[in-house]
Design a protein around this motif. Structure first.
Motif, PDB file in Angstrom:
ATOM      1  N   ALA A 119      12.252 -30.190 -37.702  1.00  0.00           N
ATOM      2  CA  ALA A 119      11.499 -30.715 -38.848  1.00  0.00           C
ATOM      3  C   ALA A 119      10.121 -31.209 -38.419  1.00  0.00           C
ATOM      4  CB  ALA A 119      12.291 -31.841 -39.514  1.00  0.00           C
ATOM      5  N   LEU A 120      10.052 -31.859 -37.274  1.00  0.00           N
ATOM      6  CA  LEU A 120       8.762 -32.334 -36.781  1.00  0.00           C
ATOM      7  C   LEU A 120       7.833 -31.169 -36.436  1.00  0.00           C
ATOM      8  CD1 LEU A 120      10.100 -35.248 -34.585  1.00  0.00           C
ATOM      9  CD2 LEU A 120       8.594 -35.505 -36.562  1.00  0.00           C
ATOM     10  N   LEU A 121       8.381 -30.151 -35.803  1.00  0.00           N
ATOM     11  CA  LEU A 121       7.558 -29.000 -35.449  1.00  0.00           C
ATOM     12  C   LEU A 121       7.006 -28.312 -36.688  1.00  0.00           C
ATOM     13  CD1 LEU A 121       9.614 -27.424 -32.536  1.00  0.00           C
ATOM     14  CD2 LEU A 121       7.464 -28.665 -32.358  1.00  0.00           C
ATOM     15  N   ARG A 122       7.782 -28.247 -37.758  1.00  0.00           N
ATOM     16  CA  ARG A 122       7.294 -27.633 -38.992  1.00  0.00           C
ATOM     17  C   ARG A 122       6.097 -28.371 -39.555  1.00  0.00           C
ATOM     18  NH1 ARG A 122      12.946 -26.840 -39.972  1.00  0.00           N
ATOM     19  NH2 ARG A 122      13.053 -28.749 -41.249  1.00  0.00           N
ATOM     20  N   ARG A 123       5.993 -29.675 -39.230  1.00  0.00           N
ATOM     21  CA  ARG A 123       4.835 -30.460 -39.674  1.00  0.00           C
ATOM     22  C   ARG A 123       3.694 -30.416 -38.668  1.00  0.00           C
ATOM     23  NH1 ARG A 123       6.742 -35.977 -39.775  1.00  0.00           N
ATOM     24  NH2 ARG A 123       4.500 -36.333 -39.847  1.00  0.00           N
ATOM     25  N   GLY A 124       3.875 -29.684 -37.583  1.00  0.00           N
ATOM     26  CA  GLY A 124       2.828 -29.595 -36.577  1.00  0.00           C
ATOM     27  C   GLY A 124       2.827 -30.730 -35.583  1.00  0.00           C
ATOM     28  N   VAL A 125       3.925 -31.498 -35.502  1.00  0.00           N
ATOM     29  CA  VAL A 125       4.036 -32.614 -34.563  1.00  0.00           C
ATOM     30  C   VAL A 125       4.678 -32.117 -33.266  1.00  0.00           C
ATOM     31  CG1 VAL A 125       5.082 -34.883 -34.160  1.00  0.00           C
ATOM     32  CG2 VAL A 125       4.219 -34.290 -36.433  1.00  0.00           C
ATOM     33  N   LEU A 126       4.066 -32.426 -32.143  1.00  0.00           N
ATOM     34  CA  LEU A 126       4.649 -32.101 -30.846  1.00  0.00           C
ATOM     35  C   LEU A 126       5.944 -32.894 -30.673  1.00  0.00           C
ATOM     36  CD1 LEU A 126       4.411 -30.798 -27.996  1.00  0.00           C
ATOM     37  CD2 LEU A 126       3.192 -32.874 -27.304  1.00  0.00           C
ATOM     38  N   ALA A 127       7.050 -32.203 -30.408  1.00  0.00           N
ATOM     39  CA  ALA A 127       8.341 -32.886 -30.302  1.00  0.00           C
ATOM     40  C   ALA A 127       9.202 -32.193 -29.256  1.00  0.00           C
ATOM     41  CB  ALA A 127       9.058 -32.894 -31.654  1.00  0.00           C
ATOM     42  N   LEU A 128      10.084 -32.976 -28.640  1.00  0.00           N
ATOM     43  CA  LEU A 128      10.999 -32.468 -27.627  1.00  0.00           C
ATOM     44  C   LEU A 128      12.356 -33.126 -27.820  1.00  0.00           C
ATOM     45  CD1 LEU A 128      11.556 -30.915 -24.920  1.00  0.00           C
ATOM     46  CD2 LEU A 128      10.837 -33.015 -23.739  1.00  0.00           C
ATOM     47  N   GLY A 129      13.420 -32.319 -27.781  1.00  0.00           N
ATOM     48  CA  GLY A 129      14.768 -32.849 -27.840  1.00  0.00           C
ATOM     49  C   GLY A 129      15.373 -32.965 -26.451  1.00  0.00           C
ATOM     50  N   VAL A 130      16.223 -33.967 -26.269  1.00  0.00           N
ATOM     51  CA  VAL A 130      16.946 -34.167 -25.009  1.00  0.00           C
ATOM     52  C   VAL A 130      18.408 -34.381 -25.328  1.00  0.00           C
ATOM     53  CG1 VAL A 130      17.186 -35.591 -22.937  1.00  0.00           C
ATOM     54  CG2 VAL A 130      14.921 -35.233 -23.944  1.00  0.00           C
ATOM     55  N   ASP A 131      19.290 -33.651 -24.650  1.00  0.00           N
ATOM     56  CA  ASP A 131      20.718 -33.821 -24.873  1.00  0.00           C
ATOM     57  C   ASP A 131      21.464 -33.330 -23.640  1.00  0.00           C
ATOM     58  OD1 ASP A 131      22.268 -34.164 -27.897  1.00  0.00           O
ATOM     59  OD2 ASP A 131      23.479 -33.641 -26.158  1.00  0.00           O
ATOM     60  N   ILE A 132      22.620 -33.924 -23.363  1.00  0.00           N
ATOM     61  CA  ILE A 132      23.417 -33.464 -22.215  1.00  0.00           C
ATOM     62  C   ILE A 132      24.305 -32.283 -22.575  1.00  0.00           C
ATOM     63  CG2 ILE A 132      23.413 -35.720 -21.090  1.00  0.00           C
ATOM     64  CD1 ILE A 132      26.329 -36.042 -22.048  1.00  0.00           C
ATOM     65  N   SER A 133      24.437 -31.981 -23.861  1.00  0.00           N
ATOM     66  CA  SER A 133      25.306 -30.901 -24.300  1.00  0.00           C
ATOM     67  C   SER A 133      24.599 -29.558 -24.198  1.00  0.00           C
ATOM     68  CB  SER A 133      25.735 -31.126 -25.755  1.00  0.00           C
ATOM     69  OG  SER A 133      26.213 -29.935 -26.334  1.00  0.00           O
ATOM     70  N   PRO A 134      25.135 -28.610 -23.435  1.00  0.00           N
ATOM     71  CA  PRO A 134      24.501 -27.293 -23.370  1.00  0.00           C
ATOM     72  C   PRO A 134      24.486 -26.587 -24.722  1.00  0.00           C
ATOM     73  CG  PRO A 134      26.613 -27.276 -22.200  1.00  0.00           C
ATOM     74  CD  PRO A 134      26.309 -28.694 -22.526  1.00  0.00           C
ATOM     75  N   MET A 135      25.517 -26.794 -25.546  1.00  0.00           N
ATOM     76  CA  MET A 135      25.533 -26.169 -26.864  1.00  0.00           C
ATOM     77  C   MET A 135      24.452 -26.762 -27.760  1.00  0.00           C
ATOM     78  SD  MET A 135      26.777 -23.902 -28.839  1.00  0.00           S
ATOM     79  CE  MET A 135      28.333 -23.387 -28.073  1.00  0.00           C
ATOM     80  N   ALA A 136      24.277 -28.088 -27.711  1.00  0.00           N
ATOM     81  CA  ALA A 136      23.232 -28.720 -28.506  1.00  0.00           C
ATOM     82  C   ALA A 136      21.857 -28.170 -28.136  1.00  0.00           C
ATOM     83  CB  ALA A 136      23.264 -30.237 -28.304  1.00  0.00           C
ATOM     84  N   VAL A 137      21.607 -28.052 -26.847  1.00  0.00           N
ATOM     85  CA  VAL A 137      20.312 -27.536 -26.387  1.00  0.00           C
ATOM     86  C   VAL A 137      20.144 -26.076 -26.818  1.00  0.00           C
ATOM     87  CG1 VAL A 137      18.971 -26.942 -24.334  1.00  0.00           C
ATOM     88  CG2 VAL A 137      20.101 -29.179 -24.510  1.00  0.00           C
ATOM     89  N   ALA A 138      21.215 -25.286 -26.710  1.00  0.00           N
ATOM     90  CA  ALA A 138      21.139 -23.877 -27.095  1.00  0.00           C
ATOM     91  C   ALA A 138      20.834 -23.727 -28.582  1.00  0.00           C
ATOM     92  CB  ALA A 138      22.440 -23.168 -26.743  1.00  0.00           C
ATOM     93  N   VAL A 139      21.497 -24.529 -29.427  1.00  0.00           N
ATOM     94  CA  VAL A 139      21.258 -24.440 -30.867  1.00  0.00           C
ATOM     95  C   VAL A 139      19.843 -24.893 -31.203  1.00  0.00           C
ATOM     96  CG1 VAL A 139      21.988 -25.285 -33.131  1.00  0.00           C
ATOM     97  CG2 VAL A 139      23.701 -24.708 -31.418  1.00  0.00           C
ATOM     98  N   THR A 140      19.384 -25.958 -30.549  1.00  0.00           N
ATOM     99  CA  THR A 140      18.013 -26.432 -30.784  1.00  0.00           C
ATOM    100  C   THR A 140      17.008 -25.351 -30.428  1.00  0.00           C
ATOM    101  OG1 THR A 140      18.676 -28.719 -30.341  1.00  0.00           O
ATOM    102  CG2 THR A 140      16.331 -28.218 -30.199  1.00  0.00           C
ATOM    103  N   ARG A 141      17.187 -24.723 -29.294  1.00  0.00           N
ATOM    104  CA  ARG A 141      16.262 -23.662 -28.888  1.00  0.00           C
ATOM    105  C   ARG A 141      16.355 -22.463 -29.809  1.00  0.00           C
ATOM    106  NH1 ARG A 141      17.285 -23.952 -22.302  1.00  0.00           N
ATOM    107  NH2 ARG A 141      16.091 -25.881 -21.939  1.00  0.00           N
ATOM    108  N   PHE A 142      17.554 -22.169 -30.323  1.00  0.00           N
ATOM    109  CA  PHE A 142      17.717 -21.072 -31.275  1.00  0.00           C
ATOM    110  C   PHE A 142      16.876 -21.315 -32.527  1.00  0.00           C
ATOM    111  CE2 PHE A 142      19.960 -19.013 -34.821  1.00  0.00           C
ATOM    112  CZ  PHE A 142      19.990 -17.692 -34.361  1.00  0.00           C
ATOM    113  N   ARG A 143      16.706 -22.577 -32.898  1.00  0.00           N
ATOM    114  CA  ARG A 143      15.850 -22.918 -34.034  1.00  0.00           C
ATOM    115  C   ARG A 143      14.370 -22.716 -33.724  1.00  0.00           C
ATOM    116  NH1 ARG A 143      18.585 -26.374 -37.732  1.00  0.00           N
ATOM    117  NH2 ARG A 143      20.426 -27.400 -36.867  1.00  0.00           N
ATOM    118  N   GLY A 144      14.061 -22.449 -32.458  1.00  0.00           N
ATOM    119  CA  GLY A 144      12.671 -22.343 -32.053  1.00  0.00           C
ATOM    120  C   GLY A 144      12.061 -23.653 -31.626  1.00  0.00           C
TER     121      GLY A 144
END
Length: 232
Positions: free
Chosen positions: A86-111
Protein backbone atom coordinates in the motif's frame (compact mmCIF):
# COMPACT_ATOMS: atom_id res chain seq x y z
CA UNK A 1 1.97 -12.73 36.20
CA UNK A 2 3.90 -15.99 36.72
CA UNK A 3 7.31 -15.88 35.09
CA UNK A 4 8.05 -19.52 35.97
CA UNK A 5 5.57 -20.58 33.30
CA UNK A 6 8.37 -20.09 30.75
CA UNK A 7 10.44 -22.79 32.46
CA UNK A 8 8.02 -25.70 32.62
CA UNK A 9 5.68 -27.54 30.22
CA UNK A 10 2.27 -25.96 29.78
CA UNK A 11 -0.86 -27.80 28.65
CA UNK A 12 0.83 -31.05 27.52
CA UNK A 13 -0.41 -32.33 24.18
CA UNK A 14 -0.13 -35.87 22.86
CA UNK A 15 1.00 -34.56 19.48
CA UNK A 16 4.62 -33.63 18.95
CA UNK A 17 4.72 -29.81 18.63
CA UNK A 18 5.82 -28.39 15.29
CA UNK A 19 8.12 -25.44 14.80
CA UNK A 20 6.06 -22.29 15.34
CA UNK A 21 7.58 -20.75 12.22
CA UNK A 22 6.24 -23.59 10.07
CA UNK A 23 2.69 -22.93 11.24
CA UNK A 24 3.12 -19.21 10.71
CA UNK A 25 4.20 -19.94 7.14
CA UNK A 26 0.99 -21.91 6.71
CA UNK A 27 -1.03 -18.96 8.03
CA UNK A 28 0.61 -16.74 5.41
CA UNK A 29 -1.22 -18.73 2.72
CA UNK A 30 -4.58 -17.89 4.30
CA UNK A 31 -5.04 -21.19 6.15
CA UNK A 32 -7.14 -21.12 9.31
CA UNK A 33 -4.87 -20.62 12.29
CA UNK A 34 -5.39 -19.96 15.98
CA UNK A 35 -3.23 -18.62 18.80
CA UNK A 36 -3.62 -20.47 22.09
CA UNK A 37 -2.52 -18.81 25.32
CA UNK A 38 -1.15 -20.58 28.37
CA UNK A 39 -4.50 -20.35 30.17
CA UNK A 40 -6.12 -22.45 27.43
CA UNK A 41 -7.92 -19.65 25.57
CA UNK A 42 -7.80 -19.83 21.78
CA UNK A 43 -8.15 -16.89 19.37
CA UNK A 44 -8.54 -17.12 15.60
CA UNK A 45 -5.85 -15.19 13.70
CA UNK A 46 -7.06 -12.79 10.98
CA UNK A 47 -5.18 -14.51 8.16
CA UNK A 48 -7.48 -13.13 5.43
CA UNK A 49 -6.81 -9.60 6.62
CA UNK A 50 -3.07 -10.23 6.65
CA UNK A 51 -3.27 -11.31 3.01
CA UNK A 52 -4.87 -8.02 2.06
CA UNK A 53 -8.48 -9.16 1.76
CA UNK A 54 -9.86 -6.92 4.50
CA UNK A 55 -13.42 -5.76 4.93
CA UNK A 56 -14.33 -2.07 4.96
CA UNK A 57 -13.51 -1.69 8.66
CA UNK A 58 -10.06 -3.21 8.22
CA UNK A 59 -9.36 -0.97 5.22
CA UNK A 60 -10.06 2.04 7.43
CA UNK A 61 -7.60 0.73 10.02
CA UNK A 62 -4.93 0.07 7.39
CA UNK A 63 -5.40 3.60 6.03
CA UNK A 64 -4.98 5.01 9.54
CA UNK A 65 -1.65 3.18 9.86
CA UNK A 66 -0.23 4.23 6.51
CA UNK A 67 -1.73 7.62 5.63
CA UNK A 68 0.79 9.72 7.59
CA UNK A 69 3.84 7.86 6.27
CA UNK A 70 5.49 10.29 3.87
CA UNK A 71 9.08 9.11 4.21
CA UNK A 72 11.07 5.85 4.33
CA UNK A 73 9.03 3.30 6.27
CA UNK A 74 9.98 -0.03 7.82
CA UNK A 75 7.23 -2.58 8.47
CA UNK A 76 8.45 -4.82 11.30
CA UNK A 77 6.84 -8.25 11.10
CA UNK A 78 5.36 -7.38 7.72
CA UNK A 79 3.60 -10.72 7.19
CA UNK A 80 2.46 -11.04 3.56
CA UNK A 81 3.18 -7.38 2.92
CA UNK A 82 -0.15 -5.66 2.42
CA UNK A 83 0.99 -2.48 4.21
CA UNK A 84 4.32 -2.35 2.37
CA UNK A 85 2.49 -2.75 -0.94
CA UNK A 86 0.00 0.00 0.00
CA UNK A 87 2.83 2.39 0.78
CA UNK A 88 4.60 1.65 -2.48
CA UNK A 89 1.41 2.38 -4.42
CA UNK A 90 1.53 5.87 -2.89
CA UNK A 91 5.15 6.30 -3.92
CA UNK A 92 6.54 5.90 -0.38
CA UNK A 93 9.83 4.03 0.01
CA UNK A 94 9.04 1.02 2.22
CA UNK A 95 10.65 -2.24 3.29
CA UNK A 96 9.14 -5.26 5.03
CA UNK A 97 11.00 -7.44 7.53
CA UNK A 98 9.84 -10.86 8.67
CA UNK A 99 11.41 -14.13 9.81
CA UNK A 100 8.88 -16.18 7.85
CA UNK A 101 10.14 -17.26 4.41
CA UNK A 102 6.54 -17.56 3.19
CA UNK A 103 5.71 -14.03 4.37
CA UNK A 104 8.75 -12.65 2.54
CA UNK A 105 7.91 -14.66 -0.60
CA UNK A 106 4.31 -13.39 -0.67
CA UNK A 107 5.45 -9.80 -0.07
CA UNK A 108 7.91 -10.02 -2.94
CA UNK A 109 5.25 -11.62 -5.15
CA UNK A 110 3.25 -8.42 -4.64
CA UNK A 111 6.22 -6.52 -6.03
CA UNK A 112 7.19 -5.13 -2.63
CA UNK A 113 10.67 -5.47 -1.09
CA UNK A 114 11.12 -7.60 2.02
CA UNK A 115 13.97 -9.14 3.98
CA UNK A 116 13.86 -12.47 5.77
CA UNK A 117 15.53 -11.46 8.99
CA UNK A 118 15.05 -11.30 12.73
CA UNK A 119 14.25 -7.66 13.43
CA UNK A 120 16.89 -7.62 16.17
CA UNK A 121 19.59 -8.48 13.61
CA UNK A 122 21.35 -5.89 11.49
CA UNK A 123 18.92 -4.08 9.19
CA UNK A 124 19.71 -1.63 6.39
CA UNK A 125 19.27 2.06 7.14
CA UNK A 126 19.48 1.67 10.90
CA UNK A 127 19.00 5.08 12.49
CA UNK A 128 17.68 6.65 9.26
CA UNK A 129 14.09 5.41 8.87
CA UNK A 130 11.33 8.00 9.20
CA UNK A 131 8.63 5.53 10.24
CA UNK A 132 8.42 2.05 11.74
CA UNK A 133 5.20 0.05 11.84
CA UNK A 134 4.26 -2.58 14.44
CA UNK A 135 0.74 -3.65 13.49
CA UNK A 136 -1.39 -6.80 13.70
CA UNK A 137 -0.35 -7.70 17.24
CA UNK A 138 3.38 -7.41 16.55
CA UNK A 139 3.93 -5.54 19.81
CA UNK A 140 3.93 -9.09 21.20
CA UNK A 141 6.99 -10.28 19.28
CA UNK A 142 9.54 -11.84 21.61
CA UNK A 143 7.46 -11.36 24.75
CA UNK A 144 9.35 -8.17 25.70
CA UNK A 145 7.54 -5.03 24.44
CA UNK A 146 9.99 -2.63 26.06
CA UNK A 147 12.92 -4.26 24.22
CA UNK A 148 10.93 -4.28 20.99
CA UNK A 149 10.13 -0.57 21.19
CA UNK A 150 13.73 0.23 22.11
CA UNK A 151 14.82 -1.65 18.99
CA UNK A 152 12.32 0.36 16.94
CA UNK A 153 13.85 3.55 18.36
CA UNK A 154 17.31 2.39 17.21
CA UNK A 155 16.03 1.95 13.67
CA UNK A 156 14.41 5.39 13.46
CA UNK A 157 16.02 8.74 12.85
CA UNK A 158 15.73 11.41 15.54
CA UNK A 159 12.12 12.56 15.51
CA UNK A 160 11.06 9.44 13.59
CA UNK A 161 7.67 7.91 14.37
CA UNK A 162 6.69 4.38 15.37
CA UNK A 163 3.09 3.48 14.57
CA UNK A 164 2.09 0.76 17.00
CA UNK A 165 -1.09 -1.26 17.34
CA UNK A 166 -1.95 -2.01 20.96
CA UNK A 167 -4.55 -4.20 22.61
CA UNK A 168 -7.78 -2.87 24.10
CA UNK A 169 -7.75 -0.85 27.33
CA UNK A 170 -7.57 -2.85 30.55
CA UNK A 171 -5.63 -5.66 28.86
CA UNK A 172 -2.70 -4.69 31.05
CA UNK A 173 0.82 -5.84 30.18
CA UNK A 174 0.37 -9.57 29.76
CA UNK A 175 3.51 -11.64 29.19
CA UNK A 176 2.92 -15.33 28.67
CA UNK A 177 3.68 -18.19 26.29
CA UNK A 178 1.47 -18.80 23.27
CA UNK A 179 1.43 -21.39 20.52
CA UNK A 180 -0.03 -21.51 17.02
CA UNK A 181 -2.50 -24.19 16.03
CA UNK A 182 -4.18 -25.24 12.80
CA UNK A 183 -6.83 -27.91 12.39
CA UNK A 184 -4.15 -30.59 12.11
CA UNK A 185 -0.96 -29.19 13.65
CA UNK A 186 0.20 -27.73 16.96
CA UNK A 187 3.16 -25.40 17.33
CA UNK A 188 5.75 -25.12 20.06
CA UNK A 189 5.25 -22.65 22.90
CA UNK A 190 6.92 -19.26 22.44
CA UNK A 191 7.06 -16.05 24.50
CA UNK A 192 4.51 -13.39 23.57
CA UNK A 193 3.06 -10.18 24.96
CA UNK A 194 -0.14 -8.18 24.93
CA UNK A 195 -0.15 -4.51 25.93
CA UNK A 196 -3.27 -2.42 26.46
CA UNK A 197 -3.41 0.99 24.79
CA UNK A 198 -3.75 2.58 28.22
CA UNK A 199 -0.14 1.53 28.90
CA UNK A 200 1.23 3.20 25.75
CA UNK A 201 2.52 6.32 27.51
CA UNK A 202 4.26 4.43 30.31
CA UNK A 203 5.85 1.84 28.01
CA UNK A 204 6.92 4.36 25.39
CA UNK A 205 8.70 6.55 27.92
CA UNK A 206 10.92 3.63 28.95
CA UNK A 207 11.96 3.02 25.34
CA UNK A 208 12.87 6.52 24.16
CA UNK A 209 9.52 7.62 22.74
CA UNK A 210 6.87 10.22 23.40
CA UNK A 211 3.26 9.50 22.48
CA UNK A 212 2.00 11.99 19.89
CA UNK A 213 -1.56 10.73 19.71
CA UNK A 214 -3.71 7.62 19.96
CA UNK A 215 -6.79 6.56 18.02
CA UNK A 216 -9.33 3.78 17.91
CA UNK A 217 -10.23 2.83 14.34
CA UNK A 218 -12.80 0.13 13.62
CA UNK A 219 -12.31 -1.29 17.12
CA UNK A 220 -8.51 -1.44 16.81
CA UNK A 221 -6.17 0.70 18.93
CA UNK A 222 -3.16 2.61 17.60
CA UNK A 223 -0.55 4.98 18.98
CA UNK A 224 1.87 7.26 17.15
CA UNK A 225 5.14 7.49 19.07
CA UNK A 226 7.84 10.06 18.30
CA UNK A 227 11.43 9.02 18.90
CA UNK A 228 13.18 11.39 21.28
CA UNK A 229 16.40 12.81 19.89
CA UNK A 230 18.46 11.33 22.71
CA UNK A 231 17.02 7.80 22.26
CA UNK A 232 19.51 5.03 21.42
Amino acid sequence: MRLDIFRRPVHPDARQPDCALGLFDQAMTGAECWMRTADGARHRLPTRRWLGRPNTADRRADAAVTHCCDGPTLDLGCGPGRLVAALLRRGVLALGVDISPMAVAVTRFRGAPALRRDLFEHLPGTGRWSYAILADGNIGIGGDPRRLLARSAELLSGGGVAIVEFDPPRTGVDLRPVRLETRTRVGAWMPWARVGIDHAHELSATAGFQVITTATVSGRHFAWLRRLSEAG
